[in-house]
Write an enzyme that holds these catalytic residues in place. Structure first.
Site, mmCIF file in Angstrom:
data_model
loop_
_atom_site.group_PDB
_atom_site.id
_atom_site.type_symbol
_atom_site.label_atom_id
_atom_site.label_comp_id
_atom_site.label_asym_id
_atom_site.label_seq_id
_atom_site.Cartn_x
_atom_site.Cartn_y
_atom_site.Cartn_z
ATOM 1 N N ARG A 35 0.820 -1.223 0.000
ATOM 2 C CA ARG A 35 0.000 0.000 0.000
ATOM 3 C C ARG A 35 0.846 1.263 0.000
ATOM 4 O O ARG A 35 0.491 2.238 -0.652
ATOM 5 C CB ARG A 35 -0.945 -0.007 1.196
ATOM 6 C CG ARG A 35 -2.088 -0.963 0.977
ATOM 7 C CD ARG A 35 -3.089 -0.928 2.091
ATOM 8 N NE ARG A 35 -4.220 -1.758 1.745
ATOM 9 C CZ ARG A 35 -4.991 -2.373 2.623
ATOM 10 N NH1 ARG A 35 -4.759 -2.245 3.917
ATOM 11 N NH2 ARG A 35 -6.011 -3.105 2.217
ATOM 12 N N LYS A 198 -17.965 -17.957 0.811
ATOM 13 C CA LYS A 198 -19.402 -17.777 0.988
ATOM 14 C C LYS A 198 -20.148 -17.258 -0.229
ATOM 15 O O LYS A 198 -19.755 -16.264 -0.825
ATOM 16 C CB LYS A 198 -19.641 -16.799 2.136
ATOM 17 C CG LYS A 198 -19.311 -17.399 3.478
ATOM 18 C CD LYS A 198 -19.763 -16.483 4.577
ATOM 19 C CE LYS A 198 -19.638 -17.173 5.920
ATOM 20 N NZ LYS A 198 -19.845 -16.223 7.004
ATOM 21 N N GLY A 354 -8.901 -9.753 -1.435
ATOM 22 C CA GLY A 354 -7.741 -10.057 -0.602
ATOM 23 C C GLY A 354 -7.142 -11.430 -0.828
ATOM 24 O O GLY A 354 -5.926 -11.566 -0.997
ATOM 25 N N GLY A 377 -13.069 -4.796 -0.636
ATOM 26 C CA GLY A 377 -14.479 -4.433 -0.475
ATOM 27 C C GLY A 377 -14.946 -3.450 -1.533
ATOM 28 O O GLY A 377 -16.056 -3.569 -2.070
#
Ligand code: AMP
Length: 396
Positions: A35, A198, A354, A377
């Site tokens: 980052r 999921k 991620g 996200g």
């Protein structure tokens, strides 16, 4: 709209929202500098033009309170090494210290503000707090893609105080360019590979992608909810029983849209969720009780690989199995290798999320992918078809 290349920062004080939410060890060393390295091109361009830079970011989740363990001060030192210039530090992101240091900033200088989330107003998107931040600079640059899906003070609200002088930094511009190549006018066939644990976290992504893709691969733990929904026996595999109906709807939508949907034909099964478990190979719809699918099998790999090699544009989010365990990483590795190979042959590839990013890094393939996204996200929300507030605020 202004761009980093068209904007001349000479004599300007750029207030730049970046993502310096980096992992620190017990001695406050930055342990992963992906980052911090990502912000360098934007900062360097501003300095090269003859401008000065005021960096603002969050770190961790201090929940609106000052928490010395989440101070950005150690990151200032780290940035000095990357930028090759001194990085001053303001002990609060608003208030006198920040105001004085920002006012005294000269062309070529860099100031880092303390963690924005030490103030609850940041996440609330408070106007007065946003205004206090805005007063520190005279042009606003948003380069924090990872928080672009949040309508926070520093990512979104602050932009309204810069009606003309607001723009994306190089990182956000690159993320949007890449997403545009996939979701805008992609070279076809367009293939999406969706995996991970999921179904529930990727329903809207799948629904949106089914309207755009030619082929969709569903792998990872989430595939078993689809396999069970089709009447298969999945043993002890990960299943979301309350989403069997959703899975059927997605299968029906794929059919209605003429999308070729791939589920793994076979699975590497284990008798426990552990790298040391006994393993076997099984058809995905015939997994006995006491066994769970933790990776895709060779037939699935062959089918997925063929789809990847056919594609001209590839989007990948989510691993094919429990790739963190050595015995269950083969499927994810095979898909990563296929995507790298297809890219070499001319396909455009975007990997995000991620875990898939961790996987391509782990396999040493990141530089063989067209673009590796930095925002988990934020990217998912973009793929859901949502308008990200931090993006809209600049485009407004
Ligand atoms: P997500 O955050 O939804 O993208 O899920 C990523 C996680 O899914 C990783 O930690 C994987 O270990 C996990 N995962 C992938 N395949 C399976 C599987 N077959 N069973 C259980 N977990 C899985």
């Amino acid at each position: 709209m202004q761009t980093m290349d068209s904007f001349n920062f000479k004599g300007r004080k750029a207030l730049v929202r970046v993502d310096l939410n980096v992992p620190l060890d017990a001695d406050f060393n930055v342990t992963d500098d992906n980052r911090t390295r990502a912000i360098v091109p934007t900062v360097k361009k501003i300095l090269k033009d003859g401008g000065s830079v005021i960096l603002m970011s969050h770190l961790g989740r201090p929940k609106g309170k000052v928490n010395p363990a989440m101070s950005l001060r150690p990151v200032a030192k780290h940035l000095e090494g990357l930028l090759g210039v001194a990085v001053q530090f303001a002990t609060d992101c608003i208030g006198e210290d920040a105001r004085t240091k920002a006012a005294a900033l000269k062309p070529g200088e860099v100031l880092l503000l303390e963690n924005l989330r030490f103030h609850p107003e940041e996440e609330k998107g408070d106007e007065a707090f946003s205004h206090a931040l805005a007063q520190l600079g005279d042009v606003y640059v948003n380069d924090a893609f990872g928080t672009a899906h949040r309508a926070h003070a520093s990512t979104t609200i602050v932009a309204k105080f810069f009606p003309k002088d607001k723009l994306f930094g190089y990182l956000i511009a690159a993320e949007l360019d890449s997403l545009g190549k996939v979701l805008g006018q992609p070279k076809r066939p367009l293939l999406a590979i969706v995996g991970g644990a999921k179904v529930s976290s990727k329903i809207e992504v799948l629904q949106n992608l089914l309207a755009k893709c030619d082929e969709v691969i569903i792998g990872g733990g989430m595939a078993f909810t689809f396999i069970k929904a089709q009447g298969g026996q999945v043993g002890g595999s990960l299943v979301e029983d309350d989403h069997l109906g959703t899975a059927r709807e997605i299968l029906a939508a794929a059919k209605a849209n003429g999308v070729k949907l791939h589920l793994p034909a076979d699975a590497i099964v284990a008798d426990a969720f552990a790298d040391s478990a006994n393993t076997d190979l099984c058809a995905s719809g015939s997994i006995p009780d006491g066994w769970m699918g933790l990776d895709i099998g060779p037939a699935a790999i062959a089918d997925f690989r063929a789809a990847v090699m056919r594609a001209k544009t590839i989007l990948w989010n989510g691993p094919m199995g429990v790739f963190e365990m050595k015995n269950f990483q083969k499927g994810t590795r095979a898909v990563a290798e296929a995507v790298a190979e297809a890219t070499k042959a001319g396909a455009y590839s975007l990997v995000g999320g991620g875990d898939s990013v961790a996987a391509v890094n782990q396999f040493g393939l990141a530089d063989k992918i067209s673009y590796v996204s930095t925002g988990g996200g934020a990217m998912l929300e973009y793929l859901e078809g949502k308008v990200l507030p931090g993006i809209a605020a600049i485009q407004a």
